[in-house]
Write an enzyme that holds these catalytic residues in place. Structure first.
Site, short mmCIF file in Angstrom:
data_model
loop_
_atom_site.label_atom_id
_atom_site.label_comp_id
_atom_site.label_asym_id
_atom_site.label_seq_id
_atom_site.Cartn_x
_atom_site.Cartn_y
_atom_site.Cartn_z
N ASP A 65 6.13 8.52 -11.77
CA ASP A 65 6.49 8.58 -10.35
C ASP A 65 7.78 9.34 -10.10
O ASP A 65 8.27 9.40 -8.97
CB ASP A 65 6.59 7.18 -9.75
N GLU B 256 10.81 8.70 -11.53
CA GLU B 256 12.04 7.97 -11.87
C GLU B 256 12.59 8.45 -13.21
O GLU B 256 11.85 8.81 -14.11
CB GLU B 256 11.75 6.47 -11.96
N LYS C 261 40.67 34.18 6.50
CA LYS C 261 39.33 34.10 7.09
C LYS C 261 39.18 32.79 7.84
O LYS C 261 39.94 31.85 7.64
CB LYS C 261 38.26 34.21 6.01
#
EC number: 2.7.6.1
Length: 316
Positions: A39, A41, A195
């Site tokens: 799954d 994990e 900037k």
């Protein structure tokens, strides 16, 4: 290099760097399964005895950031439960470092603090990182944090190149301290790009403070992300008469189309380290060159285990 009682493990973030580090230490890489369940994990199993050892987990939290961070957390827990004497998280590139404050009290997370809390709760006893995006992140921890610098590696390369009429350029006001230190060590002048950043990953070059005409310019920064700001800075420097423009940066984040942007830019070369593995497009870009941090990391690991000074590595 003495490495008695020292073990190094790694996840999937940067295994090549870990292999290079243990080669310098003359020890094998720790055996561990770091994979996934069906799954998705994270699954970790330490496959050798670590009882009573000082263990280093070398794992940059670069992209995929969440996967690599979770691998690190689960590895820490596995090693702690296996009775490692001490666990140091060696995180050459510390992800989630760009949100280190709440600007103008904005409703944002301080994600760097969240990660610091997670590491401590998991069982990390010391953090080793390189060129943190913001030095104050060290204060988010209640455990020792060693923030080392790639500057000796970058300086050595710059000196070998022996550029004439060199000028160090800070990409913004925030990077002046780093750039000034480099300029001092090289014995050259400093220029600053002024900037403003209207939103994340977007910057507009406003002005250049300093004379760049006819100079070989080196832009010094801690990371390159999208490369947009860097490429724009190189363009402006060339428009102001710069002879060549190089960039020396520690962390090659290089997200999105950064490699293609650099390839098509006014930059002559971009030199980075291996704190983050290069993506395929970046590795194939002729303008990007990578230097190894493995010798520096190996020496730092050894000094931590011995209790020797780390600061003396960077005293000049």
């Amino acid at each position: 290099m003495s490495s008695e009682g020292l073990m190094v493990f790694t996840g999937n973030a940067n295994p090549k760097l870990a292999e290079a580090v243990v080669k310098h230490l003359n020890i094998p890489l720790g055996k561990a399964l770091v994979g996934r369940f069906s799954d998705g994990e994270v699954q970790v199993e330490i496959q050798e005895n670590v009882r009573g050892k000082h263990v280093f987990i070398l794992q940059s939290t670069c992209a995929p950031t969440n996967d690599n961070l979770m691998e690190l957390m689960v590895m820490v827990d596995a090693l702690k439960r296996a009775s490692a004497r001490r666990i140091t998280a060696a995180i050459p590139y510390f992800g989630y470092a760009r949100q280190d404050r709440r600007p103008r009290s904005a409703r944002v997370a301080i994600s760097a603090k969240v990660v610091a809390n997670m590491l401590e709760v998991a069982g990390v006893e010391r953090v080793l990182t390189m060129d943190l995006h913001a030095d104050q992140i060290q204060g988010f921890f209640d455990i020792p944090v060693d923030n080392i610098y790639a500057s000796p590696i970058l300086l050595e390369d710059l000196r070998k190149k022996n550029y004439d009429n060199l000028l160090v350029v800070s990409p913004d006001v925030g990077g002046v301290v780093r750039a000034r230190a480099l300029a001092k060590q090289l014995g050259v002048d400093l220029a600053i790009i002024d900037k403003r950043r209207p939103k994340a990953n977007v910057a507009e070059v406003m002005n250049i403070i300093g004379e760049v005409e006819g100079r070989n310019c080196v832009i010094m920064d801690d990371m390159i992300d999208t490369g947009g700001t860097l490429c724009k800075a190189a363009q402006v420097l060339k428009e102001r008469g710069a002879k060549q423009v190089f960039s020396y940066c520690t962390h090659p984040v290089l997200s999105g189309g950064a490699a293609a942007r650099i390839a098509d830019s006014a930059l002559d070369e971009v030199v980075v380290t291996d704190t983050i593995p290069l993506r395929d497009d970046a590795a194939q870009c002729g303008k990007i060159r990578q230097l190894s941090t493995a010798p520096l990391l190996a020496e730092t690991f050894t000094r931590i285990v011995r209790g020797d000074s780390i600061m003396s590595l960077f005293a000049e």
